[in-house]
Each structure stands twice: as C-alpha cells, then as structure tokens.
Design a protein around this motif. Structure first.
Motif, PDB file in Angstrom:
ATOM      1  N   ASP A  20       0.850  -1.192   0.000  1.00  0.00           N
ATOM      2  CA  ASP A  20       0.000   0.000   0.000  1.00  0.00           C
ATOM      3  C   ASP A  20       0.887   1.243   0.000  1.00  0.00           C
ATOM      4  N   ASP A  33       0.791   5.019   0.575  1.00  0.00           N
ATOM      5  CA  ASP A  33       0.051   6.169   1.120  1.00  0.00           C
ATOM      6  C   ASP A  33       0.452   7.474   0.458  1.00  0.00           C
ATOM      7  N   THR A  90      -6.241   0.956  13.278  1.00  0.00           N
ATOM      8  CA  THR A  90      -5.031   1.034  12.444  1.00  0.00           C
ATOM      9  C   THR A  90      -4.864  -0.297  11.728  1.00  0.00           C
ATOM     10  N   SER A  91      -3.991  -0.326  10.742  1.00  0.00           N
ATOM     11  CA  SER A  91      -3.499  -1.604  10.243  1.00  0.00           C
ATOM     12  C   SER A  91      -2.529  -2.157  11.281  1.00  0.00           C
ATOM     13  N   TYR A  96       0.770  -4.578  11.854  1.00  0.00           N
ATOM     14  CA  TYR A  96       1.886  -5.172  11.124  1.00  0.00           C
ATOM     15  C   TYR A  96       2.539  -6.260  11.968  1.00  0.00           C
ATOM     16  N   VAL A 108       0.206  -8.444   7.217  1.00  0.00           N
ATOM     17  CA  VAL A 108      -0.454  -7.213   7.642  1.00  0.00           C
ATOM     18  C   VAL A 108      -1.945  -7.506   7.786  1.00  0.00           C
ATOM     19  N   PRO A 139      -4.981  -5.420   7.550  1.00  0.00           N
ATOM     20  CA  PRO A 139      -5.228  -4.035   7.121  1.00  0.00           C
ATOM     21  C   PRO A 139      -6.441  -3.407   7.793  1.00  0.00           C
ATOM     22  N   SER A 174      -6.923  -0.746   0.133  1.00  0.00           N
ATOM     23  CA  SER A 174      -5.595  -0.433   0.663  1.00  0.00           C
ATOM     24  C   SER A 174      -4.481  -0.748  -0.323  1.00  0.00           C
ATOM     25  N   SER A 227      -0.802   9.037   6.482  1.00  0.00           N
ATOM     26  CA  SER A 227      -1.032   7.590   6.323  1.00  0.00           C
ATOM     27  C   SER A 227      -2.490   7.188   6.558  1.00  0.00           C
ATOM     28  N   ARG A 238      -3.635   3.399   6.603  1.00  0.00           N
ATOM     29  CA  ARG A 238      -3.336   2.491   7.717  1.00  0.00           C
ATOM     30  C   ARG A 238      -3.569   3.077   9.111  1.00  0.00           C
ATOM     31  N   ARG A 239      -3.973   4.367   9.205  1.00  0.00           N
ATOM     32  CA  ARG A 239      -4.229   4.971  10.521  1.00  0.00           C
ATOM     33  C   ARG A 239      -5.525   5.775  10.465  1.00  0.00           C
TER      34      ARG A 239
END
Length: 350
Positions: free
Chosen positions: A41, A43, A84-85, A87, A92, A94, A101, A332, A335-336
């Motif tokens: 992904d 961003d 969030t994603s 990790y 991941v 997501p 994503s 981001s 992912r956030r």
C-alpha cells in the motif's frame, strides 16, 4: 462488498473527480513513490519541479481515502473498529479492505489516483514561501524502493536523478533545521525476521536504514507539521475554534528524567538536568556521545522510556520530541484512522 462496489465503479469515480472543479489535476507533474521493497500500500507520493523564480515546488500527495470511506458507511464503521493496520512479522492485518488499501486508494505507478495534496514552494535554503492544500488527481510515473532511489543517488546515474538530488538536498536542510530547533535524534535500528517456508523464524537481522528513508520522513514531517500549523493560523485569523486532531508529546516526567540521569552517570556519561527538567539539546548530546558504543542501544532505550508517550488529542500542547509547536498525523490514512480524521477535518475547514 462495499469496497468491491467502489472498485467496480472506479472509472466513473475518476471521471467525476476530473470533472470536479474543486479537485486540482496534477497528472502533468513528475511524480513518484519511494517505499520499502515489499510494500503493497502506497500512502504517499512526491512531485517536484523548479519554478521560474528559482524556488522549488514540492508536492506531498497523500491517498484520498476520505473520498471513498465516508462518515458512517460500512467501511468507516469497520475502520473505526480496527483503528489502524496491524503489522506482524509475516503479514499485515489491514484497516481497510485490500481492494482499497492495495489498489484503489494506493498510489500505484502508471495509474490515475485521487489524492489529498500539500503543495509547498521552498527556497533553496528550505524556507517555505507559499503553500496550498486540497484534493487532487495524480499519476505516479515511477515506483522506487528505498534501495533503488539510494542507488541512483549513490551512483549519480539513473531515472529522475535531478529530482532525487534536489529532494535530498532539501531533505537534509529540513532535517538540520529540525535538530537545530531541538528535535531529539532517537534513532534505533529496526530488527527484521527471516522466515522459512513454514513461517518459522530462522534469522533476526538489523534492517539497513538508507538516507532515502530519512528523506521521505523529512517531507512527511513537513506535511504533518504544516497542515497542523495552517489550521491554527486559520483559526486565529478567523477568531474561531477550529477542531482538529493533533499528535502531541508532553515534556518528560521530572522523576523519570532524574532516574535516567542517575543511570547515565553510572555508565560514565555527562547528562545535565535541573530538578527533573532537561533540554532537548542535552538529550541529543547524549545520543551523539553514545553513538557507536556497545551500550548505545541500552542508553537509547532507557532515554526513550523516560519520555512521555505521544498521543492523539484535540487540545494541542505541541510535540516535545520533534520540537514542533503544531503537529498532526496526515500522511497515512490507508493504515491509521486518525489520519483519515485529519483529512476530513481539513476538508471541512478548507
């Protein structure tokens, strides 16, 4: 299902976006991404061009997730739940469905994509002369890994050499100013794991940190800082409260700083404090003193643990570690969730 429906209608979405007079078409500007080699992904993307007055325009393009994930829809409800994603070592989890994503929101090369952009006119000394924020449509010309971009810079040959050289020069200037203003250099090596075919770890190793990683970080920090600063300037000029989400970092707890000082002195290092108060310059001096020493990671870890935790808030108190008066997370939104909130709020204020 909601994500796949968006994806199936993407041609119409892009056509409507191009026709939208409020969305700026920036597809004619040289644009590229620089990310980890295994990233899926993307961003953020960057554009750069030299202006007639000799200044440089740097465009920080961020995936326009807020165009697809609107308040209260099914995608938004699920994103709120996830936050969030996540990790993990080998995968991941997501925040958004992968069709968004990794594809529709991701700023992939050689494809039109919707973005929320922060456009800066910088002097060759790294000073901001003008700025603009708004929704855009972009077209990334090239996808670099950090290593690919570093190889172009090291060998001084390859695609987009002039653009990368200018960006690296400006990134170094921004970094130098940040540390001069009191940002703390808590750089620590990142540990990665190599897994066998069954997913079992067989090796741990330090991830190589290239200067291109620092350069991208420099421009993301610039965008995050200036978005938050812009909102505050607008609020003051209009004399009204403009709600926004900040990333704040309080000054350290005095007791923890004194504990750190006792520990550091026992390790043989000077570290000046005053009743639990410490200047960022003292922390940076300590980080420089331990650099390359066997105990460096131990002291860096102890120093980080003596700091307050960074948190999100609508009440701004600044960011101690970065020495920024205003700071947010804008870069981001794939992912956030707080970044997605920042995009929505900025859109409303604009």
């Amino acid at each position: 299902e909601a994500a796949h429906k968006l994806y199936e209608n993407k041609e119409q979405i892009f056509a409507d976006a191009i026709a939208d007079e409020k969305r700026k078409d920036m597809r004619g500007t040289t644009t590229f991404t620089i990310d980890p080699a295994d990233a899926k992904d993307f961003d953020d993307a960057l554009s750069i061009k030299t202006l007639e007055n000799g200044n440089v325009e740097i465009d920080v393009h961020i995936a326009d997730v807020s165009h697809y994930v609107t308040e209260g829809n099914a995608l938004d409800d699920e994103a709120v739940e996830r936050g969030t994603s996540v990790y993990l070592v080998d995968r991941v989890i997501p925040m958004l469905p992968e069709v968004l994503s990794n594809d529709l929101c991701s700023l992939r090369p050689n494809e039109d994509r919707l973005a929320f952009s922060a456009v800066f006119e910088l002097t060759l000394d790294g000073d901001i002369q003008n700025q603009w924020y708004g929704q855009t449509i972009i077209h990334s010309d090239k996808r670099f890994s950090y290593e690919d971009a570093q190889e172009v810079l090291d060998s001084q040959s390859g695609e987009m050499l002039d653009e990368l050289n200018t960006m690296m020069k400006l990134g170094r200037l921004l970094r130098r100013k940040r540390f001069k203003n009191g940002a703390i250099a808590f750089e620590q090596p990142e540990v990665k794991f190599e897994l066998d075919e069954d997913g079992k770890p067989i090796r741990a190793y330090k991830k190589t940190r290239t200067e291109t990683m620092l350069m991208i970080e420099d421009f993301m920090l610039l965008a995050n800082r200036e978005v938050a600063t812009y909102i505050n300037k607008q609020a003051k000029s209009l004399n009204k409260d403009m709600t926004f989400v900040y990333r704040i970092h309080d000054v350290p707890n005095p007791d923890r700083i004194e504990e750190l000082a006792t520990f550091v002195h026992a390790m043989g290092y000077e570290f000046e404090t005053k009743q639990g108060q410490v200047k960022a310059t003292e922390l940076n001096t300590l980080m420089q003193a331990v650099d390359g020493k066997p105990e460096a990671n131990l002291i860096r870890t102890a120093s980080i643990r003596s700091m307050a935790k960074a948190v999100y808030s609508t009440k701004n108190i600044g960011h101690f570690g970065l020495a920024f008066k205003y700071y947010t997370h804008f870069t981001s939104p794939i992912r956030r969730y707080p970044d997605l909130m920042a995009h929505r709020m900025l859109r409303k204020h604009l």
